[in-house]
Design a protein around this motif. Structure first.
Motif, PDB file in Angstrom:
ATOM      1  N   PRO A 190     114.294  75.150  39.057  1.00 10.57           N
ATOM      2  CA  PRO A 190     113.932  76.887  39.879  1.00 10.57           C
ATOM      3  C   PRO A 190     112.703  77.526  38.437  1.00 10.57           C
ATOM      4  O   PRO A 190     112.317  76.910  37.687  1.00 10.57           O
ATOM      5  N   SER A 191     112.069  77.963  39.068  1.00  8.51           N
ATOM      6  CA  SER A 191     110.723  78.566  39.183  1.00  8.51           C
ATOM      7  C   SER A 191     110.834  79.285  37.988  1.00  8.51           C
ATOM      8  O   SER A 191     110.069  79.721  36.447  1.00  8.51           O
ATOM      9  N   SER A 192     112.248  80.207  37.893  1.00  8.35           N
ATOM     10  CA  SER A 192     112.254  80.998  36.593  1.00  8.35           C
ATOM     11  C   SER A 192     113.709  80.908  36.778  1.00  8.35           C
ATOM     12  O   SER A 192     115.257  81.063  37.688  1.00  8.35           O
ATOM     13  N   ILE A 193     114.541  82.133  35.802  1.00  3.81           N
ATOM     14  CA  ILE A 193     116.042  82.097  35.019  1.00  3.81           C
ATOM     15  C   ILE A 193     116.002  83.356  34.414  1.00  3.81           C
ATOM     16  O   ILE A 193     114.371  83.374  33.056  1.00  3.81           O
ATOM     17  N   ASN A 194     116.924  84.024  35.549  1.00  3.91           N
ATOM     18  CA  ASN A 194     116.895  86.362  35.182  1.00  3.91           C
ATOM     19  C   ASN A 194     115.163  86.817  34.627  1.00  3.91           C
ATOM     20  O   ASN A 194     115.185  87.245  33.497  1.00  3.91           O
ATOM     21  N   GLY A 195     114.159  86.374  35.554  1.00  2.00           N
ATOM     22  CA  GLY A 195     112.943  86.920  34.920  1.00  2.00           C
ATOM     23  C   GLY A 195     112.395  85.723  34.237  1.00  2.00           C
ATOM     24  O   GLY A 195     111.237  86.164  34.019  1.00  2.00           O
ATOM     25  N   VAL A 196     113.132  84.571  33.167  1.00  2.00           N
ATOM     26  CA  VAL A 196     112.114  84.009  32.069  1.00  2.00           C
ATOM     27  C   VAL A 196     111.630  82.626  33.359  1.00  2.00           C
ATOM     28  O   VAL A 196     111.988  82.221  33.956  1.00  2.00           O
ATOM     29  N   ASP A 197     110.688  82.662  33.053  1.00  2.00           N
ATOM     30  CA  ASP A 197     109.974  81.535  33.707  1.00  2.00           C
ATOM     31  C   ASP A 197     110.319  79.822  32.821  1.00  2.00           C
ATOM     32  O   ASP A 197     110.165  79.759  31.498  1.00  2.00           O
ATOM     33  N   CYS A 200     111.722  79.021  29.802  1.00  2.00           N
ATOM     34  CA  CYS A 200     113.011  78.427  30.199  1.00  2.00           C
ATOM     35  C   CYS A 200     112.447  76.756  29.716  1.00  2.00           C
ATOM     36  O   CYS A 200     111.767  76.382  30.242  1.00  2.00           O
ATOM     37  N   LEU A 201     112.626  75.665  28.491  1.00  2.00           N
ATOM     38  CA  LEU A 201     113.039  75.328  28.101  1.00  2.00           C
ATOM     39  C   LEU A 201     113.955  74.127  28.555  1.00  2.00           C
ATOM     40  O   LEU A 201     114.322  75.034  28.930  1.00  2.00           O
ATOM     41  N   VAL A 202     113.116  72.464  29.220  1.00  2.00           N
ATOM     42  CA  VAL A 202     114.582  72.241  30.148  1.00  2.00           C
ATOM     43  C   VAL A 202     115.201  70.888  28.977  1.00  2.00           C
ATOM     44  O   VAL A 202     114.752  69.542  28.663  1.00  2.00           O
ATOM     45  N   ARG A 203     116.139  71.363  28.084  1.00  2.00           N
ATOM     46  CA  ARG A 203     116.816  70.843  26.836  1.00  2.00           C
ATOM     47  C   ARG A 203     117.248  69.101  27.290  1.00  2.00           C
ATOM     48  O   ARG A 203     117.093  68.368  27.092  1.00  2.00           O
ATOM     49  N   GLY A 204     117.835  69.216  29.037  1.00  4.24           N
ATOM     50  CA  GLY A 204     118.541  68.676  29.333  1.00  4.24           C
ATOM     51  C   GLY A 204     118.066  68.308  30.571  1.00  4.24           C
ATOM     52  O   GLY A 204     118.660  69.614  31.851  1.00  4.24           O
ATOM     53  N   LEU A 205     118.000  67.293  31.760  1.00  5.48           N
ATOM     54  CA  LEU A 205     117.606  67.030  33.206  1.00  5.48           C
ATOM     55  C   LEU A 205     118.890  66.714  33.533  1.00  5.48           C
ATOM     56  O   LEU A 205     119.911  66.183  33.793  1.00  5.48           O
ATOM     57  N   GLY A 206     119.390  67.615  34.473  1.00 11.29           N
ATOM     58  CA  GLY A 206     120.744  67.630  35.602  1.00 11.29           C
ATOM     59  C   GLY A 206     120.156  66.686  36.521  1.00 11.29           C
ATOM     60  O   GLY A 206     119.147  66.236  36.305  1.00 11.29           O
ATOM     61  N   GLY A 207     121.358  65.463  36.206  1.00 11.88           N
ATOM     62  CA  GLY A 207     121.078  64.522  37.825  1.00 11.88           C
ATOM     63  C   GLY A 207     121.012  62.719  36.673  1.00 11.88           C
ATOM     64  O   GLY A 207     121.549  63.040  35.654  1.00 11.88           O
ATOM     65  N   ASN A 208     120.625  62.290  37.193  1.00 12.53           N
ATOM     66  CA  ASN A 208     120.828  60.193  37.132  1.00 12.53           C
ATOM     67  C   ASN A 208     118.932  60.628  36.222  1.00 12.53           C
ATOM     68  O   ASN A 208     118.706  60.973  37.633  1.00 12.53           O
ATOM     69  N   TYR A 209     119.131  59.329  35.421  1.00 14.03           N
ATOM     70  CA  TYR A 209     117.939  59.166  34.472  1.00 14.03           C
ATOM     71  C   TYR A 209     118.430  57.686  34.042  1.00 14.03           C
ATOM     72  O   TYR A 209     119.461  58.136  33.082  1.00 14.03           O
ATOM     73  N   SER A 210     117.583  56.715  34.046  1.00 11.23           N
ATOM     74  CA  SER A 210     117.000  55.537  33.854  1.00 11.23           C
ATOM     75  C   SER A 210     116.390  54.915  33.422  1.00 11.23           C
ATOM     76  O   SER A 210     114.965  55.321  33.931  1.00 11.23           O
ATOM     77  N   ARG A 211     115.939  54.329  32.037  1.00 16.59           N
ATOM     78  CA  ARG A 211     114.327  53.885  31.582  1.00 16.59           C
ATOM     79  C   ARG A 211     114.662  52.788  30.827  1.00 16.59           C
ATOM     80  O   ARG A 211     115.392  52.470  30.267  1.00 16.59           O
ATOM     81  N   ALA A 212     114.018  52.208  31.510  1.00 15.38           N
ATOM     82  CA  ALA A 212     113.543  50.308  30.657  1.00 15.38           C
ATOM     83  C   ALA A 212     112.517  50.296  29.992  1.00 15.38           C
ATOM     84  O   ALA A 212     111.025  50.509  30.574  1.00 15.38           O
ATOM     85  N   SER A 213     112.320  49.777  28.558  1.00 14.99           N
ATOM     86  CA  SER A 213     111.076  50.188  28.204  1.00 14.99           C
ATOM     87  C   SER A 213     111.094  49.075  26.761  1.00 14.99           C
ATOM     88  O   SER A 213     111.963  48.313  26.593  1.00 14.99           O
ATOM     89  N   ALA A 214     110.019  48.467  26.804  1.00 17.27           N
ATOM     90  CA  ALA A 214     109.640  47.316  26.269  1.00 17.27           C
ATOM     91  C   ALA A 214     108.527  47.795  25.378  1.00 17.27           C
ATOM     92  O   ALA A 214     107.229  47.831  25.937  1.00 17.27           O
ATOM     93  N   ASP A 215     108.111  47.081  24.029  1.00 22.13           N
ATOM     94  CA  ASP A 215     107.258  46.900  22.627  1.00 22.13           C
ATOM     95  C   ASP A 215     107.053  46.030  22.412  1.00 22.13           C
ATOM     96  O   ASP A 215     107.895  44.913  21.785  1.00 22.13           O
ATOM     97  N   ALA A 216     106.192  45.074  22.344  1.00 22.25           N
ATOM     98  CA  ALA A 216     105.268  44.464  21.613  1.00 22.25           C
ATOM     99  C   ALA A 216     104.482  44.479  20.355  1.00 22.25           C
ATOM    100  O   ALA A 216     103.072  45.234  21.126  1.00 22.25           O
ATOM    101  N   GLN A 217     104.766  43.891  19.281  1.00 22.15           N
ATOM    102  CA  GLN A 217     103.941  44.768  18.000  1.00 22.15           C
ATOM    103  C   GLN A 217     102.672  43.207  17.526  1.00 22.15           C
ATOM    104  O   GLN A 217     103.795  42.826  16.817  1.00 22.15           O
ATOM    105  N   TRP A 218     102.091  43.442  17.044  1.00 19.83           N
ATOM    106  CA  TRP A 218     101.622  42.587  16.237  1.00 19.83           C
ATOM    107  C   TRP A 218     100.498  43.017  14.969  1.00 19.83           C
ATOM    108  O   TRP A 218      99.992  44.250  14.771  1.00 19.83           O
ATOM    109  N   ARG A 219     100.717  41.915  14.002  1.00 17.63           N
ATOM    110  CA  ARG A 219      99.544  42.804  12.860  1.00 17.63           C
ATOM    111  C   ARG A 219      99.222  41.201  11.887  1.00 17.63           C
ATOM    112  O   ARG A 219     100.677  40.966  11.682  1.00 17.63           O
ATOM    113  N   LYS A 220      98.560  41.795  11.245  1.00  9.68           N
ATOM    114  CA  LYS A 220      98.692  40.488   9.818  1.00  9.68           C
ATOM    115  C   LYS A 220      97.425  41.503   9.112  1.00  9.68           C
ATOM    116  O   LYS A 220      97.068  42.655   9.259  1.00  9.68           O
ATOM    117  N   GLU A 221      97.716  40.906   7.379  1.00  8.55           N
ATOM    118  CA  GLU A 221      96.954  41.598   6.198  1.00  8.55           C
ATOM    119  C   GLU A 221      96.324  40.205   6.108  1.00  8.55           C
ATOM    120  O   GLU A 221      95.827  39.615   5.904  1.00  8.55           O
TER     121      GLU A 221
END
Length: 785
Positions: free
Chosen positions: A473-480, A424-445
Motif C-alpha cells: 500500500p501507499s501508506s499505513i495509518n497515514g504514514v507513507d 513505513c519500512l518493509v522488513r519482510g515482503l508477503g508472498g513468495n520469493y526465490s533467489r539463486a546466487s553465485a559468486d566467483a572470486q580470484w586473488r593473488k598476492e
C-alpha cells in the motif's frame, strides 16, 4: 638365636620354599581370590606372598605370615602386620594396619579384617574405604555377604577429601546412616535412617535413600524433585524419574500435579545409535481452570509442546539432522516453566551437511515461531536455504579461486511493516520469493623486492530471482510506505529479475618494521581500489539477509560491505587506511587502525533506498565516508583494552563509539563496555542510544566467589538490567545463587525479578531451579539421579 630369628632367617634364605609352603596351605584362599572381572576363577593365576616371618601352628591348624605382610594376586593386594589362615574354620584374618586394595582400585583400611576362604562373606571392624574416585566410606563394623553386598553399620559416606590440616574435621557434606548397603551387582548404595550433614550439622533427614555408586554414570531412579508455585497454576511438585533402558537409550518422566490446573506430564526419550543420536520430548496439561490465564491463547483446555532433535552421520563427509519445536501456543513454555529459560523464538529446521577438505555443502529448511507478544506469526517466514563453498586446489593464473553459491526461498503470509520511522519500512515482503546466487572470486598476492605487498583481485556475481509478492500500500495509518519509485517495483506479480556484477581491484600494503629495546614496531599503510558498474534493480527485490550495515575497521577493506546476498555493492570505491602495531618483548601488543572509504563514480549503493533503507545513515552513504578507527591493547594475558569509533567526516564528532576493558587475575575478573550510537531515523532509530554494561567476579578464596553484572541505560538514566551472584565450588560440592532484575521488557516499569539456584553433590547428583520472584515459579534442570 631365638625361634623368631630362626624363622626370619629361614624366610629370607628359603624364600622359594616358604612361598611354596604358603601357596599350599593358603591354597583355598588363593583360589578364592583368583577371579576374573567376569567372576570366573583363573586357576593359572599365581599368588605372591612376602613377609618377615612364617609361622605354622600344627595344634591350632593355622599358618601365619608376620611382619610387613603383602599378598599379591593379580591386581589385588593385602597388606597388614599379620595375616592368619585357619584351616579348621576356613577363615582368613588380617590384623594391624590392614590395607586391602581391590581390583577396582578401592582401598579398605582397617585394624582387623575377617573373610571366608572364597571372600564371599566376612566382617571388619572400624574400617575406612577409599574409592579410586576419591569417595570414602567409614563404619564401626561392616559385613560382606554373598561376595557382592557390603553392609556397613553406623556408616558415613562422602565424596569430599579430608582436610589436610585437620583430618578429623567433618567434611563439607556427608551422609550418615544407621545402615549403608552397597550392592555391587546392582551398583546401588542404599541408606537406612540417614541424614545429610553440612559441616557436621544435619540439614535433612531421610528415612530411606538410594543412589548409584560412583562407577555408574547413568542409573534408573528418581531425580531431584522441585517445588512449583504461581498464581495461574497453583502449587505443585515436579518429581522426575530417569529410566536407563540401555546404555544407549533412556527415558525421563517428570509428572507434576498442579493444584489449580491438574496433572502435567513431561516425557523425554533419548536414543544413541551407531551413527548418531536423537531425542523426543513432549509435555502437556489439560487445564482444569483455563480462565486463570489472561489471553485467549492461554485459555485453551489442552496446552503443551513437542520437541525433537537428531543428528546422524551418513559417512565421514556427510551428516543430516533436525531440530523440531511444535507448541500449542507461544506462552506455554514460560507459563509452565518448561525446558529452561531464554526462549525468544522456537526455531525448527531440518538439514543436510557435507564437509570436505576444500568444500562445504549445507541445505536447510527453517520454520520460525515467535514467542513474544509483539510477534505476528503470519509475518514470520518459512525459509529454505542452500549454501555451497569451494576453494580450488590448484592456482589459476597464479592465484586462488573461490566459489560461493546460495539458493534461498522464503514464503510469508503477510507483509511485515515497520512504521516506527517517518516512512513505513518493509522488513519482510508477503508472498513468495526465490533467489539463486553465485559468486566467483580470484586473488593473488605479490611481494616486490622492497617489501611492498600487491594483491590484485577480481570477482563476478550473479543472481536470478523470482518473486510473487503481495501488493504494497501507499501508506499505513497515514504514514507513507517507501517512495513510489520503489513501491512500483515490488507490486508486479510473478516477476523474474536478473542481476549481475563484475569487479576488479587492487590492494596495496607496505609494512615498515623497526626494532627497539622495548619491542617491534610495524607501520603499514593500506590502500584498496575497486572498479565495478552500478548496482542494478535496487529495491526491486526484498531485502531479507542484508539489512544490517555496520561500518567500522573490520569492514573497511571488505570488497562488498553488505552482509548478505540480497544487496550487492556497486560503483567505484577506494578504501584508504593505515595501521600501527607494536609487539612488546614482554609478550603484549598494541594495534591501532584508522581509515576512510571514498565513493569514486557511479551510483553509491549505500545512498539508495531499498525496502528497509539498508545503508542509509551507515556512514557510507556519501562520497566521503565517516572516519573509522579502532585500537586494541593487550598489556598482559590478564588485561586488555579495545575501542571502536565512527567519526563524522565533517567535524570528527563520534557517531558510534564503543570502549571496552577486560581483566582477569587469580581472584578478580570482569569487564566494562561503554557504547553510544547516534540516531539513525531512516532505519528505525529516532533517538541516540547510550549505555554501559559491566560485570565483575571476585574469588573470595579458593572456593567462594561473588559476582555482579549491570546494564545502565544512559538515555533514561536508569539501570535496565542487573544481576548478583554468590557461589561455592570445590572438589565435591558446587552451589550458585543468582538474583536478576530486568526492566527492559517493560520499559523500566514493573521489573521482571528472577532467582536462579544451582547445586551439585559429586556422585549424588545435581539440580537447579529458577524462580520468578512474586509467584515462585521454578524450573527443574536436574538430569542425574
Amino acid at each position: 638365636m631365638g625361634p623368631s630369628s630362626k624363622n626370619r632367617l629361614a624366610a629370607r634364605l628359603g624364600a622359594a620354599a616358604a612361598t611354596a609352603l604358603l601357596c599350599l596351605v593358603f591354597g583355598p584362599f588363593s583360589q578364592a581370590w583368583a577371579q576374573t572381572p567376569g567372576g570366573l576363577r583363573d586357576p593359572n593365576q599365581q599368588m605372591h606372598v612376602n613377609a618377615d616371618e612364617l609361622l605354622y601352628d600344627d595344634t591350632k591348624q593355622t599358618v601365619s605370615a608376620v611382619g610387613n605382610v603383602r599378598l599379591d594376586y593379580g591386581t589385588s593386594t593385602v597388606e597388614a602386620d599379620r595375616v592368619v589362615y585357619n584351616q579348621a574354620t576356613a577363615k582368613v584374618y588380617a590384623y594391624g594396619n590392614v590395607r586391602l586394595t581391590e581390583a577396582s582400585g578401592n582401598v579398605i583400611h582397617a585394624q582387623e579384617l575377617e573373610l571366608s576362604e572364597d571372600l564371599s562373606a566376612g566382617f571388619v571392624n572400624s574400617l575406612l574405604i577409599e574409592g579410586v574416585d576419591k569417595t570414602r566410606f567409614a563404619a564401626t563394623r561392616a559385613v560382606r555377604q554373598g561376595g557382592n553386598v557390603t553392609v556397613l553399620d553406623n556408616g558415613v559416606y562422602t565424596a569430599c577429601e579430608p582436610c589436610r590440616d585437620n583430618p578429623n574435621k567433618p567434611p563439607l557434606w556427608q551422609i550418615k546412616a544407621a545402615r549403608i548397603i552397597h550392592d555391587q551387582n546392582n551398583k546401588t548404595i542404599y541408606y537406612e535412617d540417614a541424614r545429610l550433614e553440612f559441616f557436621g550439622m544435619p540439614i535433612a533427614y531421610l528415612p530411606y535413600f538410594q543412589h548409584a555408586d560412583s562407577t555408574v554414570k547413568r542409573k534408573t531412579g528418581f531425580l531431584t524433585p522441585s517445588l512449583m508455585s504461581s498464581t495461574e497454576y497453583g502449587v505443585g511438585v515436579r518429581t522426575p524419574f530417569f529410566w536407563n533402558i540401555a546404555p544407549n537409550m533412556d527415558v525421563t518422566v517428570a509428572p507434576t500435579y498442579l493444584s489449580e490446573q491438574g496433572p502435567l506430564l513431561d516425557v523425554e526419550f533419548r536414543h544413541r545409535v551407531m551413527n548418531g543420536a536423537y531425542s523426543i520430548r513432549a509435555a502437556g496439561v489439560f487445564q482444569q481452570d483455563p480462565d486463570r490465564f489472561g489471553t485467549t491463547e492461554q485459555q485453551e483446555d489442552w496446552r503443551g509442546a513437542v520437541q525433537s532433535k537428531g543428528e546422524f552421520a551418513i559417512n565421514q563427509y556427510w551428516s543430516w539432522g533436525w531440530d523440531i519445536n511444535v507448541l500449542s501456543d507461544r506462552f506455554v513454555l514460560d507459563d509452565y516453566d518448561l525446558w529452561g529459560t531464554g526462549w525468544s523464538e522456537a526455531v525448527s529446521n531440518i538439514h543436510l551437511t557435507g564437509v570436505g577438505d576444500r568444500n562445504y555443502f549445507d541445505l536447510r529448511a527453517y520454520h520460525f515461531y515467535g514467542l513474544s507478544e509483539d510477534d505476528v506469526q503470519e509475518q514470520l517466514p518459512i525459509v529454505g536455504v542452500w549454501d555451497y563453498n569451494y576453494v580450488h586446489d590448484k592456482p589459476v593464473l597464479g592465484g586462488e579461486v573461490r566459489i560461493d553459491a546460495n539458493i534461498t526461498n522464503l514464503s510469508r503470509d503477510e507483509t511485515d511493516f515497520d512504521c516506527s520511522t517517518s516512512e513505513c519500512l518493509v522488513r519482510g515482503l508477503g508472498g513468495n520469493y526465490s533467489r539463486a546466487s553465485a559468486d566467483a572470486q580470484w586473488r593473488k598476492e605479490f611481494v616486490d623486492p622492497i617489501g611492498q605487498v600487491w594483491t590484485p583481485f577480481a570477482y563476478v556475481k550473479g543472481d536470478l530471482a523470482w518473486r510473487d509478492s503481495d501488493p504494497v500500500p501507499s501508506s499505513i495509518n497515514g504514514v507513507d510506505v517507501v517512495p513510489d519509485v520503489y513501491r512500483n517495483l515490488v507490486n508486479s506479480d510473478e516477476d523474474f529479475v536478473f542481476r549481475g556484477m563484475a569487479a576488479a581491484g587492487l590492494e596495496y600494503r607496505y609494512p615498515f618494521v623497526a626494532t627497539t629495546s622495548w619491542g617491534t614496531h610495524v607501520i603499514e599503510p593500506i590502500a584498496q581500489l575497486i572498479l565495478r558498474p552500478d548496482e542494478s534493480h535496487i529495491g526491486a527485490l526484498p531485502n531479507e539477509d542484508a539489512q544490517s550495515v555496520f561500518f567500522d575497521t573490520t569492514t573497511l577493506f571488505q570488497w562488498d560491505k553488505f552482509s548478505g546476498y540480497d544487496r550487492m555493492e556497486g560503483g567505484g570505491r577506494a578504501n584508504i587506511g593505515a595501521q600501527y602495531t607494536f609487539n612488546f618483548n614482554s609478550g603484549g601488543f598494541f594495534n591501532v587502525m584508522f581509515g576512510q572509504s571514498y565513493h569514486l563514480f557511479g551510483t553509491n549503493s549505500f545512498a539508495e533506498q531499498d525496502l528497509v533503507n539498508a545503508g542509509l545513515d551507515s556512514g557510507l552513504d556519501k562520497d566521503k565516508s565517516d572516519y573509522v578507527t579502532g585500537a586494541y591493547l593487550q598489556l598482559t594475558r590478564q588485561l586488555s583494552f579495545s575501542s571502536r569509533f565512527r567519526l563524522d567526516e565533517d567535524d570528527f564528532s563520534p557517531n558510534t563509539a564503543e570502549v571496552e576493558g577486560r581483566f582477569a587475575t587469580n581472584n578478580f575478573s570482569g569487564g566494562l563496555i561503554y557504547g553510544r550510537y547516534d540516531e539513525q531515523p531512516r532505519i528505525g532509530f529516532d533517538e541516540a542510544r547510550e549505555g554501559v554494561l559491566g560485570n565483575l567476579k571476585v574469588n573470595l578464596n579458593d572456593n567462594v566467589y561473588v559476582g555482579a553484572a549491570a546494564r545502565y541505560n544512559l538515555d533514561v538514566d536508569k539501570f535496565d538490567r542487573t544481576a548478583a551472584t554468590i557461589g561455592y565450588i570445590d572438589e565435591c560440592y558446587a552451589f550458585g545463587l543468582t538474583y536478576s532484575v530486568d526492566f527492559s521488557e517493560n520499559g523500566n516499569e514493573d521489573p521482571v525479578q528472577k532467582v536462579f539456584v544451582r547445586f551439585s553433590l559429586r556422585t549424588i547428583g545435581e539440580g537447579g531451579s529458577s524462580f520468578n520472584v512474586g509467584n515462585l515459579a521454578s524450573n527443574d534442570e536436574t538430569r542425574q539421579p
